[in-house]
Design a protein around this motif. Structure first.
Motif, PDB file in Angstrom:
ATOM      1  N   UNK A 129      44.407  16.655  41.444  1.00  0.00           N
ATOM      2  CA  UNK A 129      44.975  17.993  41.524  1.00  0.00           C
ATOM      3  C   UNK A 129      44.489  18.869  40.384  1.00  0.00           C
ATOM      4  N   UNK A 130      44.346  18.266  39.224  1.00  0.00           N
ATOM      5  CA  UNK A 130      43.867  19.044  38.081  1.00  0.00           C
ATOM      6  C   UNK A 130      42.462  19.553  38.355  1.00  0.00           C
ATOM      7  N   UNK A 131      41.626  18.696  38.909  1.00  0.00           N
ATOM      8  CA  UNK A 131      40.264  19.127  39.214  1.00  0.00           C
ATOM      9  C   UNK A 131      40.281  20.307  40.187  1.00  0.00           C
ATOM     10  N   UNK A 132      41.151  20.212  41.178  1.00  0.00           N
ATOM     11  CA  UNK A 132      41.210  21.310  42.141  1.00  0.00           C
ATOM     12  C   UNK A 132      41.775  22.564  41.503  1.00  0.00           C
ATOM     13  N   UNK A 133      42.732  22.370  40.639  1.00  0.00           N
ATOM     14  CA  UNK A 133      43.309  23.540  39.977  1.00  0.00           C
ATOM     15  C   UNK A 133      42.263  24.256  39.139  1.00  0.00           C
ATOM     16  N   UNK A 134      41.481  23.474  38.414  1.00  0.00           N
ATOM     17  CA  UNK A 134      40.436  24.057  37.575  1.00  0.00           C
ATOM     18  C   UNK A 134      39.425  24.806  38.439  1.00  0.00           C
ATOM     19  N   UNK A 135      39.092  24.187  39.560  1.00  0.00           N
ATOM     20  CA  UNK A 135      38.134  24.813  40.455  1.00  0.00           C
ATOM     21  C   UNK A 135      38.687  26.145  40.973  1.00  0.00           C
ATOM     22  N   UNK A 136      39.949  26.131  41.332  1.00  0.00           N
ATOM     23  CA  UNK A 136      40.598  27.354  41.802  1.00  0.00           C
ATOM     24  C   UNK A 136      40.562  28.443  40.730  1.00  0.00           C
ATOM     25  N   UNK A 137      40.976  28.089  39.539  1.00  0.00           N
ATOM     26  CA  UNK A 137      41.027  29.083  38.467  1.00  0.00           C
ATOM     27  C   UNK A 137      39.634  29.595  38.140  1.00  0.00           C
ATOM     28  N   UNK A 138      38.683  28.682  38.223  1.00  0.00           N
ATOM     29  CA  UNK A 138      37.309  29.086  37.959  1.00  0.00           C
ATOM     30  C   UNK A 138      36.899  30.246  38.868  1.00  0.00           C
ATOM     31  N   UNK A 139      37.425  30.235  40.067  1.00  0.00           N
ATOM     32  CA  UNK A 139      37.128  31.329  40.987  1.00  0.00           C
ATOM     33  C   UNK A 139      37.463  32.699  40.412  1.00  0.00           C
ATOM     34  N   UNK A 140      38.422  32.739  39.521  1.00  0.00           N
ATOM     35  CA  UNK A 140      38.857  34.019  38.942  1.00  0.00           C
ATOM     36  C   UNK A 140      38.169  34.341  37.621  1.00  0.00           C
ATOM     37  N   UNK A 141      37.383  33.413  37.106  1.00  0.00           N
ATOM     38  CA  UNK A 141      36.941  33.565  35.720  1.00  0.00           C
ATOM     39  C   UNK A 141      35.551  34.148  35.552  1.00  0.00           C
ATOM     40  N   UNK A 142      35.245  35.123  36.351  1.00  0.00           N
ATOM     41  CA  UNK A 142      33.945  35.782  36.221  1.00  0.00           C
ATOM     42  C   UNK A 142      34.146  37.264  36.491  1.00  0.00           C
ATOM     43  N   UNK A 143      33.487  38.082  35.713  1.00  0.00           N
ATOM     44  CA  UNK A 143      33.693  39.522  35.816  1.00  0.00           C
ATOM     45  C   UNK A 143      33.417  40.069  37.216  1.00  0.00           C
ATOM     46  N   UNK A 144      32.294  39.660  37.784  1.00  0.00           N
ATOM     47  CA  UNK A 144      31.951  40.161  39.112  1.00  0.00           C
ATOM     48  C   UNK A 144      32.994  39.732  40.141  1.00  0.00           C
ATOM     49  N   UNK A 145      33.441  38.481  40.030  1.00  0.00           N
ATOM     50  CA  UNK A 145      34.434  38.019  41.004  1.00  0.00           C
ATOM     51  C   UNK A 145      35.751  38.766  40.839  1.00  0.00           C
ATOM     52  N   UNK A 146      36.143  39.022  39.605  1.00  0.00           N
ATOM     53  CA  UNK A 146      37.381  39.780  39.386  1.00  0.00           C
ATOM     54  C   UNK A 146      37.221  41.192  39.953  1.00  0.00           C
ATOM     55  N   UNK A 147      36.060  41.763  39.749  1.00  0.00           N
ATOM     56  CA  UNK A 147      35.829  43.117  40.289  1.00  0.00           C
ATOM     57  C   UNK A 147      35.922  43.106  41.815  1.00  0.00           C
ATOM     58  N   UNK A 148      35.354  42.093  42.421  1.00  0.00           N
ATOM     59  CA  UNK A 148      35.436  41.978  43.877  1.00  0.00           C
ATOM     60  C   UNK A 148      36.898  41.880  44.299  1.00  0.00           C
ATOM     61  N   UNK A 149      37.655  41.042  43.613  1.00  0.00           N
ATOM     62  CA  UNK A 149      39.055  40.840  43.989  1.00  0.00           C
ATOM     63  C   UNK A 149      39.866  42.120  43.826  1.00  0.00           C
ATOM     64  N   UNK A 150      39.626  42.834  42.737  1.00  0.00           N
ATOM     65  CA  UNK A 150      40.330  44.102  42.547  1.00  0.00           C
ATOM     66  C   UNK A 150      39.952  45.054  43.680  1.00  0.00           C
ATOM     67  N   UNK A 151      38.689  45.005  44.017  1.00  0.00           N
ATOM     68  CA  UNK A 151      38.159  45.914  45.026  1.00  0.00           C
ATOM     69  C   UNK A 151      38.792  45.691  46.402  1.00  0.00           C
ATOM     70  N   UNK A 152      39.051  44.443  46.743  1.00  0.00           N
ATOM     71  CA  UNK A 152      39.628  44.155  48.065  1.00  0.00           C
ATOM     72  C   UNK A 152      41.122  43.827  47.985  1.00  0.00           C
TER      73      UNK A 152
END
Lengths: 106, 106
Positions: A5-28
């Motif tokens: 579960x920890x590995x999956x949690x880290x993977x999930x959080x990693x999804x949020x840890x990049x500027x471009x990805x955060x910008x995409x998420x804010x955008x949509x």
DNA sequence: TTATCATATTAGCAATACCTAATATGTGTG
DNA sequence: CACACATATTAGGTATTGCTAATATGATAA
């Protein structure tokens, strides 16, 4: 909470840890958009955005649907929206500290 | 939300996006602990843990205090605890998707 | 003061993530 | 069919991150 579960949690959080990805998420955050809309709104590179969308989708953070030659992406659900909002809340608390932290490991 | 804020937000989230750091946070989620307690509980390497603690502290996610030869670390505040809990909630939603996502960008 | 324990710091290598450029796929239109 | 548009994929170089090992600092105790 097992290791798996920890590995999956880290993977999930990693999804949020990049500027471009955060910008995409804010955008949509409030409405689904096509890839080209996203590319335009955040002044990104088509290939790059497409790769980040695949990442976000693969992590289950967003969902996509195809309609004709367009692909629409949106947040997976309200929990993701809540999480984005919570980041802002926490950011308010730590803003000063984060501002003066320019390293991540050393 | 200006650009400067996005950079800080990414930096903040980055603090959560590593397995060792998540383990540390889970470990001190409910009570402050010394470095050696953390090292033992998560079977880590002293130098490595110390570096990650510096990172988490620099990002404002945790706070530390010294007492004699010991250093105690704990979560910065309840918002951080809430955020950790929220990660678990969201993980519940996306678990299957995250499980089959073994890449982050390509 | 010397030894020991707890923690922090540094250096350098290994692994991972990210970006750009090029190309591929898939869909609609003349 | 040929072409244009929207998106996805691949390859590769570059940058960032994280690890280990060695060393430094700082506090207590003998």
């Amino acid at each position: 909470m097992q290791n798996i579960d920890i590995d999956m949690k880290v993977k999930l959080i990693h999804g949020f840890s990049n500027k471009t990805r955060i910008q995409i998420l804010e955008c949509i955050k409030n409405q689904e958009k096509t890839v080209s809309q996203i590319v335009e709104e955040i002044s990104g590179n088509q290939s790059n955005i497409s790769q980040h969308l695949a990442c976000l989708k693969g992590c289950g953070i967003i969902v996509g649907r195809n309609e004709g030659k367009y692909s629409y992406y949106s947040l997976r659900n309200q929990h993701i929206r809540d999480l984005l909002t919570m980041f802002d809340t926490v950011l308010g608390d730590v803003q000063n500290d984060v501002a003066c932290c320019d390293r991540h490991i050393d």
